[in-house]
Enzyme design. Structure first.
Site, PDB file in Angstrom:
ATOM      1  N   GLU A   1      63.359 -22.504  16.748  1.00 32.09           N
ATOM      2  CA  GLU A   1      62.575 -21.232  16.004  1.00 32.09           C
ATOM      3  C   GLU A   1      63.193 -20.770  14.707  1.00 32.09           C
ATOM      4  O   GLU A   1      62.452 -20.603  13.784  1.00 32.09           O
ATOM      5  CB  GLU A   1      62.360 -20.429  16.910  1.00 32.09           C
TER       6      GLU A   1
ATOM      7  N   ASP B   1      62.724 -21.658  22.682  1.00 28.42           N
ATOM      8  CA  ASP B   1      63.220 -20.846  23.624  1.00 28.42           C
ATOM      9  C   ASP B   1      62.641 -21.193  24.987  1.00 28.42           C
ATOM     10  O   ASP B   1      61.568 -21.915  25.130  1.00 28.42           O
ATOM     11  CB  ASP B   1      62.705 -19.445  23.328  1.00 28.42           C
TER      12      ASP B   1
ATOM     13  N   ASP C   1      60.972 -19.853  27.400  1.00 26.96           N
ATOM     14  CA  ASP C   1      60.099 -19.098  28.061  1.00 26.96           C
ATOM     15  C   ASP C   1      58.601 -19.564  27.809  1.00 26.96           C
ATOM     16  O   ASP C   1      58.502 -20.396  26.957  1.00 26.96           O
ATOM     17  CB  ASP C   1      60.384 -17.606  27.808  1.00 26.96           C
TER      18      ASP C   1
ATOM     19  N   GLU D   1      56.701 -18.229  25.409  1.00 22.74           N
ATOM     20  CA  GLU D   1      56.207 -18.285  24.172  1.00 22.74           C
ATOM     21  C   GLU D   1      57.061 -19.443  23.647  1.00 22.74           C
ATOM     22  O   GLU D   1      56.398 -20.116  22.633  1.00 22.74           O
ATOM     23  CB  GLU D   1      56.929 -16.948  23.376  1.00 22.74           C
TER      24      GLU D   1
ATOM     25  N   TYR E   1      69.939 -16.122  27.046  1.00 26.88           N
ATOM     26  CA  TYR E   1      68.775 -15.858  26.565  1.00 26.88           C
ATOM     27  C   TYR E   1      68.388 -14.328  27.185  1.00 26.88           C
ATOM     28  O   TYR E   1      68.550 -13.973  27.996  1.00 26.88           O
ATOM     29  CB  TYR E   1      67.614 -16.786  27.151  1.00 26.88           C
TER      30      TYR E   1
ATOM     31  N   ARG F   1      65.327 -12.595  27.120  1.00 23.73           N
ATOM     32  CA  ARG F   1      63.986 -12.372  27.477  1.00 23.73           C
ATOM     33  C   ARG F   1      63.975 -13.004  29.017  1.00 23.73           C
ATOM     34  O   ARG F   1      63.838 -14.143  29.171  1.00 23.73           O
ATOM     35  CB  ARG F   1      62.777 -12.914  26.861  1.00 23.73           C
TER      36      ARG F   1
ATOM     37  N   HIS G   1      64.780 -16.355  34.155  1.00 22.68           N
ATOM     38  CA  HIS G   1      66.092 -17.131  33.902  1.00 22.68           C
ATOM     39  C   HIS G   1      67.297 -16.322  34.422  1.00 22.68           C
ATOM     40  O   HIS G   1      67.286 -15.168  34.940  1.00 22.68           O
ATOM     41  CB  HIS G   1      66.156 -17.235  32.193  1.00 22.68           C
TER      42      HIS G   1
END
Length: 906
Positions: free
Chosen positions: A7, A80, A82, A84, A296, A298, A343
């Site tokens: 990203e 990432d 997740d 998103e 990570y 989130r 996670h």
């Protein structure tokens, strides 16, 4: 070389370091495609078909990835881990396939890693997988739901509630929490009660405090001492009796450490300990993750990888010794709402490195990393061992009984490293008590509480002697020997939410997910539905009106259970157990019907419903028993709820004959129209206008449509000391209404005048032969009323001699450091207030942020937000214009002309 896409450029830089020159690592700069911000991007009539566009800013990044694929036929999507991140990978694959950069021969892989370390990246590259289709579908469903709500409900708000901005699916429910808490506070009726404490002493001369727990032989309940008279009698009863220690009980206790951080608990603790907002917290954690310092950020999970637990235990042993390491590892498990986001916990990637070892330069990163490191180590440490002691004291006749409590830490355990913060203060019971023996007398420590009484009495001059040697004032009673004190207390309303407690409440209700908390809270503030003051969230009038409107006309869609249930269904989609289009169809069937039901409502009908719903808050009973809906100004008109572009307010039904208005928070609220008094036959009013409060002489008449007015003086968005609306008096109002103030005639002709303007106090003068007036800013507000003729002439002469002096270069208030992309960041002093400057980007500081308190994380956010609106790219059109002579074709001109329209549509 295989092309690896992540990203952000910071993440790309870190991963490139691990992969080496055999890979080309590029950044997508977040999402590359999204639904265009226009009606019809989601079509319910055609199986919820979605139209997607590549954002203008993303075109060059997609082009760079496509260019890299020309020389290598392998693409590794490493966004990432997740929902998103999965969506970004899917969007990239779709966009590159559409432009034929991905061919049938292109090897497309998806890899994820929970930490950006060499071991994690290497392992991920060795275990690629396909894009997770159910996780992408959960993203598509969530995005479509938010779009359908926003683009169908927002126009209803615009038509029915002038001044309302928009409505969102989760944001509206979050706003409801804040509004309902405010209404609880407004409806709260405080109840008086008194507490009695005594400062006692042991035979060995050591003091300790005890509170009264029984009186007249019975247990003392909270409201048994309901007024000062009863409190005085209780103080007298304690002070006149000999007391004895009747019992001493010491109980062992232990405290276990808190679980390691997940997203919500990290945001809560960062708010408690640093006052760090959810948005700043997450952006700071993002940079720590991209630099490879933490896992990570989130996540709903609190479990730790076995190797991380072992590393933490070893680090604890090395730093603090064997006794701080428990016999077996601590295992933390929770039932995550969404297994796809569960996670590992948020932890350091290297337990041996504290913040000092990493040498982090950014203050926010240093503080947040230190918090994460300490919490992670603490969660694997031994429990703290305590001893809690309770001492019972009573008079011989058992008419009064007191209790002293204390706590001793026998072994600090995890407390040596970290202790979790609390949202609200609790009664202090961890004081250490001196040695107290059962059966020994408890004497009074004479005069020990005199200072406490004096401090309580600072706000009143009504200190009296009760006639029994006691001192007394409306809020406290002190015994004659100064050892027994009763203090007045009142029950308190529930506290307003902080960002931390709001996130906690949303998590409890199942509203939102880790990736949404920060954006939801930021959105309702950006829409001016909520303001943040001293870390507390206050609903604005327009936010309150929107909530009441939704509760009356779209109640189901702001219900907590409904929103939480929808989140659970989205989780089922991500687990592959539910078809996302079936979810959308079920939602749209009922939601579209609710929208249709409101289409024929007139604004007057809506306001009548809201007026009735808000009646208890808008029109509370008056002390004199009169009708609370009768206008207090004209005494004839009835008060009604009204709306304007700036929100809701209460106004008189006799408008325009009567212009009375006040905010919807109720009579006496800040900004209410208030009569200050009379002067020379004119009424002097304090009023609330579109641009803030002001004072006015008289009312508009046909002959005098604009009566004299003057705004209350401000500096940097805050009222000057003594000029707050609550402090406004008739005398101060008359002082302001003297402006503009004639100082006198200049020796060379023309009158000199002082006044207040947009940029503060100033003087003005124009000579007969001058084409325009000369203005000189004054340093102090008081100078407007005090500056004399000689000083004014001197300042004007200096300004005429140096006309460019007022156009000096902006002054740097503070150097912040280097931007990650290069270039210095500084806080500058501007005409409109302080702002952050980086290269050609100038971002104004929010009103509630002082230059000295601005963090690097906040500065980067402000710069990014400004640059995204075009602040950094203003020079681009000039460059394009410079190239015009290079013989462009008409077709190229036509394409260029369409660009602004496309940008506007997005």
């Amino acid at each position: 070389m295989p092309v690896v896409v992540v990203e952000s450029p910071a993440k790309a830089k870190t991963i490139n370091k691990y992969l080496g020159s055999d890979y080309t690592v590029l950044a997508s700069y977040g999402h590359v495609r999204d639904l265009p911000a226009k009606n019809g991007s989601v079509d319910p009539e055609h199986d919820f078909e979605m139209t997607r566009e590549i954002a203008n800013d993303s075109r060059k990044h997609v082009a760079a990835i496509a260019e890299a694929l020309k020389t290598d036929d392998a693409l590794i999507l490493a966004t990432d881990p997740d929902r998103e991140g999965e969506a970004i990978s899917w969007h990239l694959k779709e966009a590159l396939t559409k432009r034929r950069s991905i061919k049938k021969t292109t090897d497309v892989k998806r890899v994820t890693f929970n930490a950006i370390t060499k071991a994690a990246v290497t392992e991920a590259m060795a275990n690629p997988r396909d894009i997770d289709a159910p996780l992408v579908e959960a993203y598509l469903a969530r995005r479509a739901l938010d779009y359908l709500v926003g683009f169908n409900l927002s126009p209803v708000l615009w038509r029915k509630l002038p001044g309302a901005r928009s409505a969102g699916r989760v944001q509206s429910v979050c706003l409801r929490l804040i509004v309902e808490r405010e209404m609880e506070i407004e409806a709260f009726k405080p109840r008086e009660y008194w507490q009695v404490r005594a400062q006692l002493t042991t035979p060995r001369g050591q003091n300790y405090e005890a509170r009264l727990v029984s009186y007249k032989g019975s247990k003392l309940d909270r409201f048994d001492l309901a007024d000062a008279t009863q409190a005085e009698m209780a103080v007298d009863a304690v002070a006149k009796r000999a007391l004895t220690v009747t019992g001493v009980e010491a109980k062992p206790a232990s405290r276990n450490p808190s679980a390691p951080f997940m997203t919500s608990t990290l945001q809560q603790e960062a708010s408690r300990k640093f006052g760090m907002g959810a948005k700043v917290c997450m952006s700071t954690a993002q940079r720590l993750y991209e630099a490879g310092h933490i896992t990570y950020m989130r996540t709903d999970g609190i479990d730790m990888a076995p190797e991380a637990v072992a590393q933490a235990r070893e680090a604890i042993k090395d730093r603090f010794g064997e006794k701080y390491v428990p016999g077996s590892p601590r295992i933390y498990k929770n039932k995550a709402k969404n297994a796809q986001e569960a996670h590992e916990c948020i932890r350091p990637t290297d337990m041996t490195k504290d913040a000092e070892a990493l040498k982090l330069k950014d203050a926010d990163q240093r503080r947040l990393y230190d918090l994460i490191w300490k919490r992670t180590l603490a969660c694997q440490m031994e429990a703290a061992r305590l001893e809690r002691t309770t001492v019972e004291i009573a008079s011989e006749d058992r008419q009064v009984g007191l209790r002293a409590t204390g706590q001793v830490v026998l072994f600090d355990g995890f407390l040596r490293v970290y202790e979790e913060g609390r949202d609200e203060p609790v009664e202090d019971d961890d004081k250490r008590l001196p040695q107290i023996m059962q059966g020994e007398p408890a004497g009074f420590a004479k005069g020990a509480l005199q200072e406490n009484f004096d401090k309580a009495a600072e706000k009143t001059d009504d200190v009296v002697d009760s006639g029994q040697g006691m001192q007394r004032h409306p809020g406290a009673v002190l015994s004659g020997d100064g050892a027994t004190l009763a203090l007045q207390s009142f029950t308190q309303p529930p506290p307003r939410y902080t960002e931390a407690t709001l996130v906690k409440r949303m998590e409890e209700l199942g509203i939102g997910r880790p990736s949404t908390y920060a954006s939801v809270i930021t959105t309702i503030q950006d829409r001016e539905y909520v303001r943040k003051e001293q870390n507390r969230l206050f609903p604005e009038d327009k936010g309150r009106i929107v909530t009441i409107f939704l509760l009356n006309f779209f109640k189901r869609y702001v219900e907590y259970d409904f929103t939480a249930g929808l989140e659970d269904e989205l989780d089922q989609v991500s687990a592959g157990a539910f078809d996302y289009k079936d979810l959308l169809a079920k939602f749209w069937r009922d939601f579209s019907a609710a929208i249709a039901e409101t289409s024929d409502l007139r604004i007057a009908e809506v306001l009548d419903v809201l007026d009735d719903a808000l009646a208890p808050q808008l029109y509370p009973p008056r002390d004199d028993g009169s009708d609370p809906r009768i206008c207090p100004k004209c005494g004839q008109g009835r008060l009604h709820l009204k709306t304007s572009r700036t929100g809701g307010f209460v106004g008189c039904g006799n408008y325009p004959e009567c212009t009375y208005t006040r905010p919807i928070a109720g009579e006496g609220a800040d900004g209410e129209e208030k009569l200050l008094g009379e002067d020379a036959g004119d009424e002097i009013w304090l009023k609330a206008g579109r641009f803030g409060p002001y004072v006015q002489r008289g009312e508009p008449t046909p002959e005098n449509k604009k009566p004299p007015r003057a705004s209350l003086p401000k500096k940097g968005g805050a009222y000057l000391p003594g000029w707050d609306p609550a402090d406004m008096t008739l005398e101060k109002a008359l002082t302001l209404l003297t402006l503009p103030r004639p100082i006198g005639m200049h020796p060379d002709g023309g009158e000199i005048v002082s006044n207040l303007g947009r940029f503060g106090p100033y003087i003005m003068h124009q000579m007969p032969d001058e084409p325009k007036p000369v203005y000189v800013n004054l340093k102090n507000f008081e100078d407007v009323f005090e500056i004399g003729m000689n000083h004014a002439v001197e300042l004007l002469a200096e300004k005429r001699a140096n006309p460019g002096r007022g156009r000096q270069a902006a002054k740097a208030l503070r150097e912040m450091g280097d931007h990650p992309d290069g270039g210095k960041i500084a806080v500058m002093e501007g005409r409109f207030g302080p702002y952050v400057k980086w290269e050609k980007v100038n971002a104004t500081l929010p009103k509630d942020v002082e230059p000295a308190d601005l963090t690097m994380a906040q500065a980067l956010e402000l710069i990014a937000a400004k640059a995204s609106k075009g602040g950094k790219k203003k020079a681009a059109p000039k460059k394009a214009a410079a190239k015009k002579p290079a013989a462009k074709k008409p077709a190229a001109k036509k394409t260029a002309a369409r660009k602004p329209a496309a940008k506007k549509a997005e």
